[in-house]
Design an enzyme around this catalytic site. Structure first.
Site, PDB file in Angstrom:
ATOM      1  N   GLU A 126       0.601  -1.480  -0.158  1.00  0.00           N
ATOM      2  CA  GLU A 126       0.183  -0.165  -0.151  1.00  0.00           C
ATOM      3  C   GLU A 126       0.811   1.385  -0.222  1.00  0.00           C
ATOM      4  O   GLU A 126       1.687   1.385   0.847  1.00  0.00           O
ATOM      5  CB  GLU A 126      -0.737  -0.093   1.323  1.00  0.00           C
ATOM      6  CG  GLU A 126      -2.250   0.807   0.984  1.00  0.00           C
ATOM      7  CD  GLU A 126      -3.409   1.008   2.342  1.00  0.00           C
ATOM      8  OE1 GLU A 126      -4.443   1.092   2.110  1.00  0.00           O
ATOM      9  OE2 GLU A 126      -3.055   0.592   3.821  1.00  0.00           O
ATOM     10  N   ALA A 266       0.424  -1.680  11.265  1.00  0.00           N
ATOM     11  CA  ALA A 266       0.202  -2.819  10.081  1.00  0.00           C
ATOM     12  C   ALA A 266      -0.454  -2.839   9.436  1.00  0.00           C
ATOM     13  O   ALA A 266      -0.589  -1.478   8.584  1.00  0.00           O
ATOM     14  CB  ALA A 266      -0.374  -3.709  11.362  1.00  0.00           C
ATOM     15  N   GLU A 268      -3.228  -5.032   6.482  1.00  0.00           N
ATOM     16  CA  GLU A 268      -4.162  -5.756   6.299  1.00  0.00           C
ATOM     17  C   GLU A 268      -3.881  -6.521   5.408  1.00  0.00           C
ATOM     18  O   GLU A 268      -5.432  -6.990   4.336  1.00  0.00           O
ATOM     19  CB  GLU A 268      -5.490  -4.688   6.309  1.00  0.00           C
ATOM     20  CG  GLU A 268      -5.779  -4.107   4.787  1.00  0.00           C
ATOM     21  CD  GLU A 268      -5.410  -2.728   5.188  1.00  0.00           C
ATOM     22  OE1 GLU A 268      -5.720  -2.046   3.984  1.00  0.00           O
ATOM     23  OE2 GLU A 268      -4.379  -2.312   6.053  1.00  0.00           O
ATOM     24  N   ASN A 269      -2.817  -6.998   4.555  1.00  0.00           N
ATOM     25  CA  ASN A 269      -3.268  -8.166   3.783  1.00  0.00           C
ATOM     26  C   ASN A 269      -3.556  -8.979   4.157  1.00  0.00           C
ATOM     27  O   ASN A 269      -4.500 -10.074   5.376  1.00  0.00           O
ATOM     28  CB  ASN A 269      -1.077  -8.740   3.115  1.00  0.00           C
ATOM     29  CG  ASN A 269      -0.134  -7.396   3.396  1.00  0.00           C
ATOM     30  OD1 ASN A 269      -0.343  -6.450   2.689  1.00  0.00           O
ATOM     31  ND2 ASN A 269       0.423  -7.447   4.756  1.00  0.00           N
ATOM     32  N   GLU A 300      -6.602  -4.779  12.275  1.00  0.00           N
ATOM     33  CA  GLU A 300      -6.273  -5.142  10.944  1.00  0.00           C
ATOM     34  C   GLU A 300      -7.282  -6.280  10.627  1.00  0.00           C
ATOM     35  O   GLU A 300      -7.818  -6.814   8.998  1.00  0.00           O
ATOM     36  CB  GLU A 300      -5.089  -5.179  10.607  1.00  0.00           C
ATOM     37  CG  GLU A 300      -4.000  -4.559  11.325  1.00  0.00           C
ATOM     38  CD  GLU A 300      -3.775  -3.663  10.130  1.00  0.00           C
ATOM     39  OE1 GLU A 300      -4.374  -4.049   9.442  1.00  0.00           O
ATOM     40  OE2 GLU A 300      -3.664  -2.557  11.042  1.00  0.00           O
ATOM     41  N   HIS A 303     -10.364  -5.019   8.714  1.00  0.00           N
ATOM     42  CA  HIS A 303     -10.045  -5.412   7.380  1.00  0.00           C
ATOM     43  C   HIS A 303     -10.703  -6.393   6.595  1.00  0.00           C
ATOM     44  O   HIS A 303     -10.191  -6.444   5.329  1.00  0.00           O
ATOM     45  CB  HIS A 303      -8.923  -4.768   7.467  1.00  0.00           C
ATOM     46  CG  HIS A 303      -8.448  -3.144   6.704  1.00  0.00           C
ATOM     47  ND1 HIS A 303      -9.079  -2.206   6.544  1.00  0.00           N
ATOM     48  CD2 HIS A 303      -7.144  -2.165   7.846  1.00  0.00           C
ATOM     49  CE1 HIS A 303      -8.595  -1.295   6.887  1.00  0.00           C
ATOM     50  NE2 HIS A 303      -7.585  -1.469   8.089  1.00  0.00           N
ATOM     51  N   GLU A 322     -10.315   3.099   5.902  1.00  0.00           N
ATOM     52  CA  GLU A 322      -9.589   3.154   7.133  1.00  0.00           C
ATOM     53  C   GLU A 322     -10.263   3.313   8.791  1.00  0.00           C
ATOM     54  O   GLU A 322      -9.928   2.788   9.763  1.00  0.00           O
ATOM     55  CB  GLU A 322      -8.122   4.119   7.781  1.00  0.00           C
ATOM     56  CG  GLU A 322      -7.270   3.429   5.765  1.00  0.00           C
ATOM     57  CD  GLU A 322      -6.546   2.539   6.680  1.00  0.00           C
ATOM     58  OE1 GLU A 322      -6.484   1.549   8.408  1.00  0.00           O
ATOM     59  OE2 GLU A 322      -6.120   1.775   5.381  1.00  0.00           O
TER      60      GLU A 322
END
Length: 851
Positions: A126, A266, A268-269, A300, A303, A322
């Protein structure tokens, strides 16, 4: 950076031409320490005969094959984009390239552990850094399924968002092939590789699937990894979100990896979240930090639904992504974990961040105009996260909690695996609540600035309220008098405690709103506007309430109203309405040694940060030295009086060390560092030793040899960063010049080390050490912005600005640069404007304090 930019218009046009089906990405991580081999095969549909481009930031492109036709890399690739002409309805593109490892926390970051020389890698994509690793249509609305194959050393662990499909031994090591992902935006894919270690667990999802859970970190840190606490927060979040969203977890597994030199908290993959490594606690940390980790874990996880399952179409809706996660994680923490006071923390940290950001000259509507990628990079700010979350909280109060969640559930069902815009969520919320949200959206999401709410009361001789109104004021730059749904609390002082005796909810709009529910009641000892923190607005206290607050602020029986009143007093200090020394006295005499700080670690943390800003920036220069000395003495007294081993003892120790500058106080610090004196219960562990040594370095009580000796004792990555900060803090012109040369002139430091050097550079007691760098700072701005990645450039532009000087001369020099740099990149000008505002605000506060 401009050559790497992507505009919203370019993305819109490309999305009309291209529909992506799959990516097959093969990475060879065994080719050396600088470059890795990347082979991408992408299958996509397109308008027949159209032309477009695919993104790839590469060191070299070796092959480009489109639909079996070899293209000349020297012709179609410029190191940033690969031009694709004459597209068919259905296409297959293969790109073979060498890409660079990064040390900036962007793309594929490479780190060597100084403890054992092991290599650790992780991706951070990102906003648009997947293109540093493979060829990709790098925009969030071109989702696809990704299949990753990774060749790595045999003793490594390789993690991606999907489960491992197979592994095989090869000459170079081992090849890992992962299952295809669901349809994702490229920025939430991930590869994490290295000898990571940790633990595994599992849970049963609401749809009956078993979800594997992994928690990992570097091998040299694993002894400090409290994975069971991370898993406990994760399981609480899974149960809460699956119940409230009425949607099972969208992915097949969930790994959480703490990685080195991470730029954010962090990322959020999907199925493989990365966290900043400081969340692995090798030393004792405040409970505020433990709470922040829990909220981050929950953020996270939220997400996975809001952001990964359903993704914004373009970055102008970044705020929604977000803000929802910020709101949801606080809600989950308050209702599903031990951190039941999470909304007080939200007010202390997030909302104060929002108010601060919203008063900058660069503030913007929550729905910001994002024209290109550079706009996105500087919009990871307090508006995007904290104001948006505050407004979502207000929206929940407006439409009703159950109606809000029902709308969110419908949103997930309708748009799963797709891309959306704000209107898509509002449409669902309107359907479930029966409210028209168009006016609310215009008022709250499309305008900038924060209003101030001020109660105005009149009483008779007996103290009975004869008239009451709520006045709303807005800054001239953003004259928006919005509608607020809020509560007003009446608090009485009984037996030394402030307790709420009456509460009314009102709808306030316009410049003045009558409060008839208060007329005829006795004037309370303290009247609190925005009780329960429902509204987004700055608040003020009437004269009698202010007097009560200044004398009895620690007497509240509940944490949230105390936090709200304290925030109002801090805001008055920032606005030059309350003298800085008076606020410092309030902190040192009432708040920090009181029950609030002892009971709430985050409150103590925030108050200590405010104390530092008050003394260093807002106190009049003529009184600053005396105020700093008095502050250090008070903190030392609090340290010695704190309960042994308590959270406040830890925080007071660190704060005292940062303020110590006299020979007497530095002698106390030295005694603690060397062990010749002790404070009962205070553990002088690795990180505390660095805090004490850096205090001695900044005070000129040690030299570089002491830093070298401590680094030998703690030869870890954390030790290296701490040593870099301590060396830069030495109060000599030579140390400052050396730090400046490392960061600005050479510019080769890894991101985390650069940040440490910058922090140490600004750690000064004698402000004249910074003055020789004012002109070099402004001279370097354009070059730094042009030659560094966005993350590294922002560190320099914000971190090396000599804000501590905060005088008229610095203000004039900043204005001169802005006047002469009208053609500078907008994102760079924005950061300098924000720096300038810090000086202007400090000067106003100093003027008030000098009276």
């Amino acid at each position: 950076m401009p050559g790497e930019n992507l505009t919203r218009e370019e993305a819109r046009v490309r999305a009309e031409l291209v529909q992506v089906d799959t990516y097959d990405v093969q990475l060879d991580l065994t080719t050396g320490p600088e470059l890795f081999r990347s082979v991408t095969t992408v299958r996509f549909g397109a308008r027949e005969g159209a032309s477009t481009f695919i993104d790839l930031l590469s060191a070299a492109v070796h092959e480009v094959t489109l639909n079996g036709r070899a293209l000349d890399p020297a012709v179609v690739s410029d190191g940033v984009r690969v031009q694709l002409d004459g597209l068919a309805g259905s296409n297959e593109l293969r790109v073979v390239a060498d890409c660079r490892y990064m040390n900036t926390g962007e793309g594929l970051h490479r780190f060597v552990d100084p403890v054992d020389d092991e290599v650790y890698l992780y991706t951070q994509f990102e906003v648009a850094d997947a293109r540093r690793v493979f060829a990709v249509f790098e925009q969030p609305d071109l989702k696809a399924a990704f299949t990753f194959t990774v060749t790595a050393p045999a003793h490594w662990r390789v993690i991606s968002g999907a489960p491992v499909a197979s592994t095989e031994d090869v000459d170079a090591g081992r090849r890992w092939r992962f299952e295809p992902t669901p349809r994702l935006s490229s920025y939430v894919t991930a590869i994490i590789a290295g000898p990571y270690e940790g633990s595994e667990d599992s849970l049963v999802s609401s749809d009956g699937r078993t979800i594997p859970l992994g928690v990992y970190c570097r091998r040299s840190l694993v002894e400090h990894l409290d994975a069971h606490n991370v898993v406990a927060a994760t399981k609480a979040g899974f149960e809460f979100y699956e119940r409230e969203f009425e949607a099972p977890y969208p992915f097949a597994k969930y790994d959480q990896v703490f990685v080195p030199e991470f730029n954010a908290g962090a990322m959020e993959n999907a199925g493989a979240v990365t966290f900043v490594e400081s969340y692995v606690f090798r030393s004792k940390v405040p409970r505020a930090t433990v709470e922040r980790r829990v909220v981050t874990v929950l953020h996270e996880l939220a997400h996975m639904w809001f952001g990964d399952l359903v993704t914004m179409r373009w970055w102008n809706d970044l705020w929604l992504n977000e803000s929802f996660a910020e709101f949801a994680s606080t809600l989950a923490a308050a209702e599903a974990t031990e951190w039941t006071g999470a909304w007080t923390t939200f007010n202390s940290l997030e909302k104060s961040w929002a108010y601060r950001q919203d008063q900058l000259p660069t503030t913007h509507p929550i729905v910001a105009e994002i024209n290109d990628l550079e706009d996105v990079e500087v919009n990871f700010d307090g508006i995007t996260y904290a104001k948006g979350a505050s407004v979502l909280k207000q929206l929940v109060a407006y439409v009703g909690r159950e109606e809000f969640l029902a709308g969110v559930r419908a949103y997930f069902r309708r748009h799963a695996w797709g891309n959306t815009e704000l209107v898509d969520l509002l449409r669902e919320l309107e359907a479930t609540s029966g409210r028209d949200l168009s006016a609310w959206s215009r008022e709250w999401l499309e305008t900038a600035g924060v209003a101030t709410l001020r109660p105005v009361l009149e009483t008779d001789a007996d103290g009975t309220i004869t008239s009451a109104a709520l006045h709303q004021e807005a800054p001239a730059e953003h004259p928006h008098l919005r509608a607020h749904r809020l509560a007003i609390g009446c608090y009485g002082l009984v037996d030394g405690k402030l307790t709420r005796t009456h509460r009314v909810e009102v709808d306030a709009a316009g410049a003045s709103t009558d409060l008839p529910a208060l007329v005829g009641r006795k004037r309370p000892d303290l009247l609190l506007v925005n009780d329960d923190d429902l509204a987004y607005a700055k608040i003020r206290l009437d004269e009698a309430s202010l007097a009560t607050a200044l004398e009895h602020l620690d007497a509240f029986t509940e944490s949230l109203p105390r936090s709200l009143v304290a925030a109002a007093l801090w805001d008055m200090t920032r606005d030059g309405e309350l003298a800085a020394r008076d606020y410092a006295d309030l902190l040192l005499g009432t708040l920090l040694p009181g029950d609030a700080a002892r009971a709430d670690s985050t409150v103590a943390l925030v108050l200590l940060r405010q104390l530092s800003t008050t003394v260093e920036l807002y106190t009049a220069p003529a009184h600053r030295e005396e105020t700093a000395a008095r502050t250090a003495e008070a903190l030392l007294g609090m340290l010695r009086a704190a309960a042994p081993g308590s959270d406040t003892q830890l925080q007071f120790a660190r704060a005292f060390a940062s303020f110590a500058r006299s020979e007497e106080h530095l002698a106390v610090v030295r005694g603690l560092y060397e062990g010749t004196s002790t404070v009962e219960g205070l553990e002088v562990d690795a990180d505390m030793r660095w805090a004490l040594l850096t205090s001695l370095a900044a005070g000129g009580a040690v030299d570089g040899s002491a830093v070298d000796a401590e680094l030998q004792r703690d030869a870890t990555a954390t030790g290296q960063r701490s040593a870099a900060a301590a060396r830069a803090a030495l109060p000599t012109a030579e140390a400052k010049r050396s730090a400046w040369a490392e960061v600005v002139e050479r510019g080769t430091l890894p991101n985390a080390v650069q940040a440490s050097v910058i922090a140490g550079f600004g750690r000064v007691h004698d402000l004249e050490l910074l003055r020789p760098f004012v002109e070099p700072y402004f001279d370097a701005l354009r070059t730094v912005w042009a030659e560094r990645t966005n993350e590294m450039a922002q560190q320099v532009v914000t971190g090396l600005y000599p804000l501590l000087l905060a005088d008229a001369e610095l203000l004039e020099r900043t204005d001169a640069w802005l006047a002469g740099a009208t053609d500078a990149p907008p994102a760079l000008r924005r950061l300098v404007l924000e720096n300038r505002d810090g000086v202007a605000r400090a000067l106003r506060a100093q003027e008030r304090d000098a009276r």
